[in-house]
Design a protein around this motif. Sequence first.
Motif, mmCIF file in Angstrom:
data_model
loop_
_atom_site.group_PDB
_atom_site.id
_atom_site.type_symbol
_atom_site.label_atom_id
_atom_site.label_comp_id
_atom_site.label_asym_id
_atom_site.label_seq_id
_atom_site.Cartn_x
_atom_site.Cartn_y
_atom_site.Cartn_z
ATOM 1 N N TYR A 218 -36.476 -53.827 20.184
ATOM 2 C CA TYR A 218 -35.313 -53.247 19.500
ATOM 3 C C TYR A 218 -34.086 -53.266 20.409
ATOM 4 O O TYR A 218 -32.985 -53.645 19.987
ATOM 5 C CB TYR A 218 -35.668 -51.820 19.083
ATOM 6 C CG TYR A 218 -34.548 -51.030 18.466
ATOM 7 C CD1 TYR A 218 -34.090 -51.297 17.178
ATOM 8 C CD2 TYR A 218 -33.970 -49.966 19.168
ATOM 9 C CE1 TYR A 218 -33.081 -50.534 16.605
ATOM 10 C CE2 TYR A 218 -32.963 -49.209 18.600
ATOM 11 C CZ TYR A 218 -32.526 -49.500 17.316
ATOM 12 O OH TYR A 218 -31.520 -48.737 16.763
ATOM 13 N N ARG A 219 -34.262 -52.895 21.660
ATOM 14 C CA ARG A 219 -33.129 -52.871 22.590
ATOM 15 C C ARG A 219 -32.721 -54.283 23.013
ATOM 16 O O ARG A 219 -31.533 -54.560 23.233
ATOM 17 C CB ARG A 219 -33.473 -52.008 23.796
ATOM 18 C CG ARG A 219 -33.485 -50.522 23.427
ATOM 19 C CD ARG A 219 -33.905 -49.625 24.545
ATOM 20 N NE ARG A 219 -33.873 -48.231 24.120
ATOM 21 C CZ ARG A 219 -34.545 -47.260 24.697
ATOM 22 N NH1 ARG A 219 -35.311 -47.525 25.758
ATOM 23 N NH2 ARG A 219 -34.464 -46.018 24.248
ATOM 24 N N LEU A 220 -33.691 -55.182 23.129
ATOM 25 C CA LEU A 220 -33.335 -56.573 23.421
ATOM 26 C C LEU A 220 -32.557 -57.180 22.258
ATOM 27 O O LEU A 220 -31.618 -57.957 22.464
ATOM 28 C CB LEU A 220 -34.598 -57.392 23.698
ATOM 29 C CG LEU A 220 -35.272 -57.172 25.051
ATOM 30 C CD1 LEU A 220 -36.554 -57.984 25.147
ATOM 31 C CD2 LEU A 220 -34.332 -57.533 26.196
ATOM 32 N N ALA A 221 -32.929 -56.821 21.038
ATOM 33 C CA ALA A 221 -32.194 -57.299 19.870
ATOM 34 C C ALA A 221 -30.774 -56.753 19.876
ATOM 35 O O ALA A 221 -29.827 -57.443 19.481
ATOM 36 C CB ALA A 221 -32.914 -56.884 18.588
ATOM 37 N N ALA A 222 -30.623 -55.506 20.341
ATOM 38 C CA ALA A 222 -29.289 -54.921 20.442
ATOM 39 C C ALA A 222 -28.441 -55.678 21.457
ATOM 40 O O ALA A 222 -27.244 -55.902 21.256
ATOM 41 C CB ALA A 222 -29.397 -53.446 20.831
ATOM 42 N N ILE A 223 -29.063 -56.089 22.550
ATOM 43 C CA ILE A 223 -28.342 -56.824 23.590
ATOM 44 C C ILE A 223 -28.003 -58.236 23.116
ATOM 45 O O ILE A 223 -26.906 -58.740 23.344
ATOM 46 C CB ILE A 223 -29.185 -56.881 24.880
ATOM 47 C CG1 ILE A 223 -29.300 -55.476 25.492
ATOM 48 C CG2 ILE A 223 -28.589 -57.849 25.884
ATOM 49 C CD1 ILE A 223 -30.249 -55.403 26.668
ATOM 50 N N GLN A 224 -28.955 -58.874 22.422
ATOM 51 C CA GLN A 224 -28.794 -60.275 22.065
ATOM 52 C C GLN A 224 -27.905 -60.505 20.842
ATOM 53 O O GLN A 224 -27.339 -61.581 20.688
ATOM 54 C CB GLN A 224 -30.166 -60.897 21.784
ATOM 55 C CG GLN A 224 -31.027 -61.078 23.008
ATOM 56 C CD GLN A 224 -30.554 -62.238 23.867
ATOM 57 O OE1 GLN A 224 -29.981 -63.190 23.377
ATOM 58 N NE2 GLN A 224 -30.795 -62.150 25.159
ATOM 59 N N ASN A 225 -27.785 -59.521 19.955
ATOM 60 C CA ASN A 225 -27.152 -59.765 18.669
ATOM 61 C C ASN A 225 -25.855 -59.005 18.451
ATOM 62 O O ASN A 225 -25.445 -58.789 17.313
ATOM 63 C CB ASN A 225 -28.133 -59.422 17.543
ATOM 64 C CG ASN A 225 -29.283 -60.397 17.467
ATOM 65 O OD1 ASN A 225 -29.180 -61.452 16.864
ATOM 66 N ND2 ASN A 225 -30.395 -60.050 18.108
ATOM 67 N N VAL A 226 -25.213 -58.592 19.518
ATOM 68 C CA VAL A 226 -23.944 -57.872 19.391
ATOM 69 C C VAL A 226 -22.848 -58.670 20.076
ATOM 70 O O VAL A 226 -23.010 -59.131 21.204
ATOM 71 C CB VAL A 226 -24.045 -56.458 20.010
ATOM 72 C CG1 VAL A 226 -22.692 -55.785 20.004
ATOM 73 C CG2 VAL A 226 -25.041 -55.617 19.220
ATOM 74 N N GLU A 227 -21.732 -58.836 19.374
ATOM 75 C CA GLU A 227 -20.569 -59.515 19.928
ATOM 76 C C GLU A 227 -19.469 -58.507 20.222
ATOM 77 O O GLU A 227 -19.504 -57.369 19.747
ATOM 78 C CB GLU A 227 -20.076 -60.570 18.948
ATOM 79 C CG GLU A 227 -21.099 -61.658 18.667
ATOM 80 C CD GLU A 227 -20.594 -62.677 17.676
ATOM 81 O OE1 GLU A 227 -20.068 -63.709 18.130
ATOM 82 O OE2 GLU A 227 -20.708 -62.436 16.468
ATOM 83 N N ARG A 228 -18.488 -58.959 20.985
ATOM 84 C CA ARG A 228 -17.424 -58.056 21.409
ATOM 85 C C ARG A 228 -16.645 -57.479 20.230
ATOM 86 O O ARG A 228 -16.202 -56.337 20.265
ATOM 87 C CB ARG A 228 -16.464 -58.794 22.349
ATOM 88 C CG ARG A 228 -15.411 -57.893 22.976
ATOM 89 C CD ARG A 228 -16.030 -56.809 23.816
ATOM 90 N NE ARG A 228 -15.066 -55.975 24.475
ATOM 91 C CZ ARG A 228 -15.364 -54.854 25.132
ATOM 92 N NH1 ARG A 228 -16.606 -54.457 25.234
ATOM 93 N NH2 ARG A 228 -14.419 -54.144 25.712
ATOM 94 N N SER A 229 -16.506 -58.229 19.160
ATOM 95 C CA SER A 229 -15.726 -57.791 18.007
ATOM 96 C C SER A 229 -16.499 -56.891 17.050
ATOM 97 O O SER A 229 -15.928 -56.386 16.077
ATOM 98 C CB SER A 229 -15.219 -59.014 17.237
ATOM 99 O OG SER A 229 -16.315 -59.812 16.806
ATOM 100 N N ASP A 230 -17.789 -56.664 17.295
ATOM 101 C CA ASP A 230 -18.625 -55.907 16.367
ATOM 102 C C ASP A 230 -18.282 -54.421 16.347
ATOM 103 O O ASP A 230 -17.858 -53.839 17.353
ATOM 104 C CB ASP A 230 -20.105 -56.072 16.721
ATOM 105 C CG ASP A 230 -20.680 -57.371 16.201
ATOM 106 O OD1 ASP A 230 -20.207 -57.843 15.155
ATOM 107 O OD2 ASP A 230 -21.602 -57.916 16.834
ATOM 108 N N VAL A 231 -18.523 -53.824 15.183
ATOM 109 C CA VAL A 231 -18.451 -52.368 15.001
ATOM 110 C C VAL A 231 -19.869 -51.920 14.655
ATOM 111 O O VAL A 231 -20.417 -52.318 13.619
ATOM 112 C CB VAL A 231 -17.472 -51.985 13.877
ATOM 113 C CG1 VAL A 231 -17.479 -50.477 13.651
ATOM 114 C CG2 VAL A 231 -16.073 -52.469 14.214
ATOM 115 N N CYS A 232 -20.475 -51.133 15.526
ATOM 116 C CA CYS A 232 -21.905 -50.840 15.426
ATOM 117 C C CYS A 232 -22.187 -49.373 15.068
ATOM 118 O O CYS A 232 -21.478 -48.463 15.495
ATOM 119 C CB CYS A 232 -22.612 -51.172 16.739
ATOM 120 S SG CYS A 232 -22.515 -52.915 17.204
#
Length: 287
Positions: free
Chosen positions: A124-138
Amino acid sequence: MLDSNSSTKTSSMDQLSTAPSPLPPSPFKRENKPTKQTGKKNKHPPSTPKPLQEDLHVGDLVDVRDYGRGTISEIPLDSSHPFFGRIQVKYFDTGSHYYCSRRRVRRVCLSESRVLLCRTTRDYRLAAIQNVERSDVCLEVGCHEGLTTALLTRRCSFAVGVDKSEAPVLAARARFPKLQDRLHIVDGFDIPALKNLAQGRSYTKIFVDIGGIAELPVVMMLVGTYFRSFPQARVIVKSVFMEKLLRSAAVFESKDNWAVKERRVVSGEGEGGWGGENEGARNQGER
């Protein structure tokens, strides 16, 4: 991480007077206990750096473990370079350049799936690291003590975490004082409240962790709610049961050109107005 202002004075170091300052300590890195100085010589001197991974190039989007997201700005290939064997990364949060060890650098590979399932907390945390870009709103639903929300904050433009229980949110605020206004006590099904926390923004990534063994109907209802309420967002969810369910599922796609005919039945020949038993028997010969 290697301090670019090393105490070693060489002519090659003098040429790098504009080298970046040391990287500030990571808020996620635990302090190591001091080791005893035995005075013995190291039997295993540092070896030559391993060859760089072929998929890493200047300009690649990478994540540096414990430090955050950035892009590769330089890969020294000359063995005489004082930072040979390391990679220079430009970090998004500060805009600074630092040389880091190769083992800390991970290339970011974004998933194109609308819903991404994770079985364990590590995934889950690796997915958070791998699938977030700078422009994202999370948005993270089930932030618990705030670690994943903090990881997201260092990698996207805006991140907020919610949990319906007060105790974990208070613990998260104490653990990450700088995220006081990003951690809230909100129920995950309260869509209007979740939208208000975005402060006029639109969520692009929603992370769901209400417990890896949470009841499947609750998880699916929550994911379905976000799928409908935030059509522009991708959902990353941790659920053992949902992962097992979807791994056992498949989409049926017929490869035949059979046509299913519906024929209006004269009143009295079948119940319900559409083909009854008699109609079905007559159609058997047409298929």
